[in-house]
Design an enzyme around this catalytic site. Structure first.
Site, mmCIF file in Angstrom:
data_model
loop_
_atom_site.group_PDB
_atom_site.id
_atom_site.type_symbol
_atom_site.label_atom_id
_atom_site.label_comp_id
_atom_site.label_asym_id
_atom_site.label_seq_id
_atom_site.Cartn_x
_atom_site.Cartn_y
_atom_site.Cartn_z
ATOM 1 C CG HIS A 37 54.476 12.828 40.052
ATOM 2 N ND1 HIS A 37 55.043 13.990 40.539
ATOM 3 C CD2 HIS A 37 55.369 12.288 39.192
ATOM 4 C CE1 HIS A 37 56.238 14.126 39.987
ATOM 5 N NE2 HIS A 37 56.468 13.105 39.175
ATOM 6 N NE ARG A 53 18.345 42.794 32.223
ATOM 7 C CZ ARG A 53 18.925 43.135 33.352
ATOM 8 N NH1 ARG A 53 19.746 42.300 33.959
ATOM 9 N NH2 ARG A 53 18.735 44.320 33.897
ATOM 10 C CD GLU A 61 16.158 36.112 34.120
ATOM 11 O OE1 GLU A 61 16.563 35.735 35.227
ATOM 12 O OE2 GLU A 61 16.299 37.281 33.697
ATOM 13 C CG ASP A 86 25.267 38.106 43.286
ATOM 14 O OD1 ASP A 86 25.758 37.048 43.721
ATOM 15 O OD2 ASP A 86 25.735 38.736 42.319
ATOM 16 C CB SER A 96 34.987 47.145 37.683
ATOM 17 O OG SER A 96 36.280 47.707 37.571
ATOM 18 C CB ALA A 117 28.069 31.919 39.874
HETATM 19 P P1 NAI Z 1 34.960 44.216 43.847
HETATM 20 O O1 NAI Z 1 34.279 44.506 45.132
HETATM 21 O O2 NAI Z 1 35.644 42.926 43.641
HETATM 22 O O3 NAI Z 1 36.065 45.365 43.581
HETATM 23 C C1 NAI Z 1 35.748 46.731 43.533
HETATM 24 C C2 NAI Z 1 37.011 47.524 43.797
HETATM 25 O O4 NAI Z 1 36.740 48.876 43.487
HETATM 26 C C3 NAI Z 1 37.465 47.492 45.242
HETATM 27 O O5 NAI Z 1 38.823 47.104 45.280
HETATM 28 C C4 NAI Z 1 37.271 48.926 45.730
HETATM 29 O O6 NAI Z 1 38.249 49.338 46.643
HETATM 30 C C5 NAI Z 1 37.396 49.698 44.425
HETATM 31 N N1 NAI Z 1 36.709 50.987 44.411
HETATM 32 C C6 NAI Z 1 35.451 51.248 44.841
HETATM 33 N N2 NAI Z 1 35.166 52.566 44.611
HETATM 34 C C7 NAI Z 1 36.246 53.092 44.002
HETATM 35 C C8 NAI Z 1 36.572 54.399 43.510
HETATM 36 N N3 NAI Z 1 35.698 55.406 43.572
HETATM 37 N N4 NAI Z 1 37.785 54.608 42.940
HETATM 38 C C9 NAI Z 1 38.677 53.575 42.858
HETATM 39 N N5 NAI Z 1 38.428 52.337 43.305
HETATM 40 C C10 NAI Z 1 37.233 52.093 43.878
HETATM 41 O O7 NAI Z 1 33.857 44.523 42.744
HETATM 42 P P2 NAI Z 1 33.816 44.134 41.205
HETATM 43 O O8 NAI Z 1 35.177 43.920 40.658
HETATM 44 O O9 NAI Z 1 32.985 45.211 40.593
HETATM 45 O O10 NAI Z 1 33.075 42.757 41.194
HETATM 46 C C11 NAI Z 1 31.727 42.705 41.671
HETATM 47 C C12 NAI Z 1 31.338 41.340 42.160
HETATM 48 O O11 NAI Z 1 31.326 40.406 41.116
HETATM 49 C C13 NAI Z 1 32.268 40.842 43.228
HETATM 50 O O12 NAI Z 1 31.483 40.472 44.333
HETATM 51 C C14 NAI Z 1 32.925 39.665 42.628
HETATM 52 O O13 NAI Z 1 33.112 38.650 43.582
HETATM 53 C C15 NAI Z 1 31.964 39.221 41.514
HETATM 54 N N6 NAI Z 1 32.737 38.663 40.404
HETATM 55 C C16 NAI Z 1 33.400 37.506 40.571
HETATM 56 C C17 NAI Z 1 34.188 36.998 39.565
HETATM 57 C C18 NAI Z 1 34.934 35.749 39.796
HETATM 58 O O14 NAI Z 1 34.613 35.004 40.703
HETATM 59 N N7 NAI Z 1 35.973 35.446 39.022
HETATM 60 C C19 NAI Z 1 34.327 37.661 38.274
HETATM 61 C C20 NAI Z 1 33.618 38.880 38.234
HETATM 62 C C21 NAI Z 1 32.853 39.337 39.258
#
Ligand code: NAI
Length: 460
Positions: free
Chosen positions: A445, A35, A33, A312, A270, A320
């Site tokens: 409940h 980091r 690793e 990933d 994002s 995760a």
């Molecule tokens: P994401 O794939 O969830 O969402 C990215 C969004 O950006 C999409 O809705 C897409 O349509 C939009 N997009 C892409 N290019 C764009 C543009 N030029 N202008 C405007 N919108 C645009 O990706 P995100 O949120 O970055 O997350 C990455 C990964 O991390 C995901 O696979 C997610 O599952 C994981 N993650 C999971 C979490 C959880 O389980 N709670 C928390 C944080 C991340």
């Protein structure tokens, strides 16, 4: 003879969990690793964001406490204290992973690993000038944020006007205004926290709905809840440029043929993540990749015998908890134990308030694989606990059932405790439970999960 049985590159959830399982299975394991142990999840993803969001939740509860008969005077959120606490939580958990590795007898090498190739002694890796060899290799190098080729965005990242999920976690001052490009999971969680912390937040999303593949009605309920908190949304919006300087910038987007400019002090990118497979020496082995993601089968085998990949880096689910299972399936396959990951039953959660949690098919996705299914919806207000704990809550749960066999194919929820309830639903999906099976389960409940049981009786 190879020095180790297994070399694992990457100490995130895929790698460290696999290392523990492999060591428990009798393998001599080294884990590399560069980091901190824990990977993105522990250091710059799941855990830090949940720490921030919990502070936001406590603060928002204090602000709205009078409806519950509790008076809190002058509630405030101190972002700097929140970040300090986040650092403390991360440090505790990272050292916990280190202790786990020591306890399991895994050799942790805190350095960048590079594959040298296949030698007579096995697969060879170089790290910090030392050479390591093993009969088997597991690639768990994870993913990184993508920065789309939007005019001005790269310069904005260089000047710190724009940041990714990694840098935003360490900023000490809440920006006056934040533009979030991408209304997916990261965008929505960060928008929620920084809005609660006092920033004026605008989310710009290319699609016509937020939260990606989430059920459309649930996505709309989430959006309306976030709008009530003051978050603004531009949907169906293509970002055309980013400009200005750190602390004083703007984002321009085009929606319905109109160009809008949103001034902001910070931009969060994002827009998704991509597998990290370049620069680790995979080419020396000829491991097959597809658009940067390592191609694997259902138990993590790559195109090269003796080399597995999990998490990933395979580009399949990028969560995760999927990485944990994939790492386990890979180790079992190495040990000759039959195992495979059931991708039908992987829950996904968005930790906003209200929480969104889903597992399995929607009616539309079931139709795409040739299954005729129906959706059965219930308001969470059928739960006594939900009513007791929420003023005016609009949470729902939807159960997707196969029309022919009444098998539970999916559950989609928005509302309190959804993140904790969904694993039970995932078990139903994974075990192919029928509606009649769940009717016989005893739910505690009063709980919110009881609505699932209640709804089972409304399905004919
Ligand atoms: P994401 O794939 O969830 O969402 C990215 C969004 O950006 C999409 O809705 C897409 O349509 C939009 N997009 C892409 N290019 C764009 C543009 N030029 N202008 C405007 N919108 C645009 O990706 P995100 O949120 O970055 O997350 C990455 C990964 O991390 C995901 O696979 C997610 O599952 C994981 N993650 C999971 C979490 C959880 O389980 N709670 C928390 C944080 C991340």
């Amino acid at each position: 003879m190879a020095e180790y049985d297994l070399l694992i590159i990457g100490g995130g959830p895929g790698g460290y969990n696999a290392a523990e399982r492999a060591a428990a299975g009798g393998m001599k394991v080294a884990l590399f690793e560069e980091r901190a142990l824990g990977g993105v999840c522990l250091n710059e993803g799941c855990i830090p964001t949940k720490t921030l969001l919990n502070s936001a939740k406590i603060y928002e509860s204090a602000l709205h406490s009078s409806a519950f008969g509790v008076t809190v005077e002058k509630a405030s959120l101190d972002h700097s204290v929140v970040v300090d606490r986040k650092d403390k939580v991360v440090k505790t958990l990272v050292s916990g992973v280190g202790a786990k590795m020591r306890g399991a007898g895994v050799k942790v090498v805190p350095a960048t690993a590079r594959i040298l190739g296949k030698e007579p002694d096995g697969f060879a890796i170089e790290a910090c000038g030392e050479k390591y060899t093993a009969a088997k290799l597991l690639i768990c190098t994870g993913s990184e944020a993508t920065v789309p080729p939007i005019p001005g965005l790269r310069e904005a990242v260089e000047s710190s006007l724009a940041v990714t999920n990694r840098e935003i976690l360490d900023i000490r001052q809440v920006p006056e205004s934040l533009v979030v490009i991408g209304g997916g999971v990261i965008g929505l969680e960060m928008a929620s926290y920084f809005s609660a912390a006092g920033a004026s937040v605008t989310v710009i999303e290319m699609l016509d709905k937020i939260a990606g593949p989430t059920d459309r009605e649930i996505s709309e309920i989430l959006k309306s809840n976030l709008e009530k908190k003051g978050i603004k949304f531009a949907l169906g919006a293509a970002v055309t440029s980013v400009g200005g300087k750190a602390g004083d910038g703007y984002v321009e987007y085009k929606a319905k043929d109109k160009t809008e400019r949103v001034p902001c002090s910070l931009v969060l990118v994002s827009t998704g993540r991509r597998a990290r497979s370049v620069g680790i020496g995979l080419e020396t082995l000829g491991v097959l990749t597809n658009r940067g993601a390592v191609v694997t089968d259902e138990c993590g085998r790559t195109s090269v015998p003796g080399v597995w990949a999990a998490g990933d880096v395979n580009g399949k689910s990028m969560l995760a908890h999927t990485a944990y299972r994939e790492g386990e399936a890979a180790v079992n396959s190495m040990l000759g134990i039959k195992d495979s990951v059931d991708y039908r039953a992987i829950p996904s959660v968005i930790y906003t308030k209200p929480e969104v949690a889903c597992v399995g098919e929607t009616v539309e996705s079931a139709a795409k694989v040739g299954i005729k299914a129906s959706e059965h919806k219930i308001s969470l207000r059928y739960s006594g606990r939900y009513v007791a704990e929420n003023e005016g809550g609009d949470g729902i749960a939807k159960i997707v059932v196969d029309d022919e066999h009444k098998t539970i194919l999916g559950v989609h929820m928005i509302g309190t405790y959804a993140s904790e309830i969904i694993y039970g639903a995932a078990a139903m999906v994974q075990r192919h439970d029928r509606v009649s099976d769940v009717r016989r389960l005893v739910f505690p409940h009063p709980t919110v999960c009881e609505v699932l049981r209640e709804e089972m009786f409304a399905i004919n």
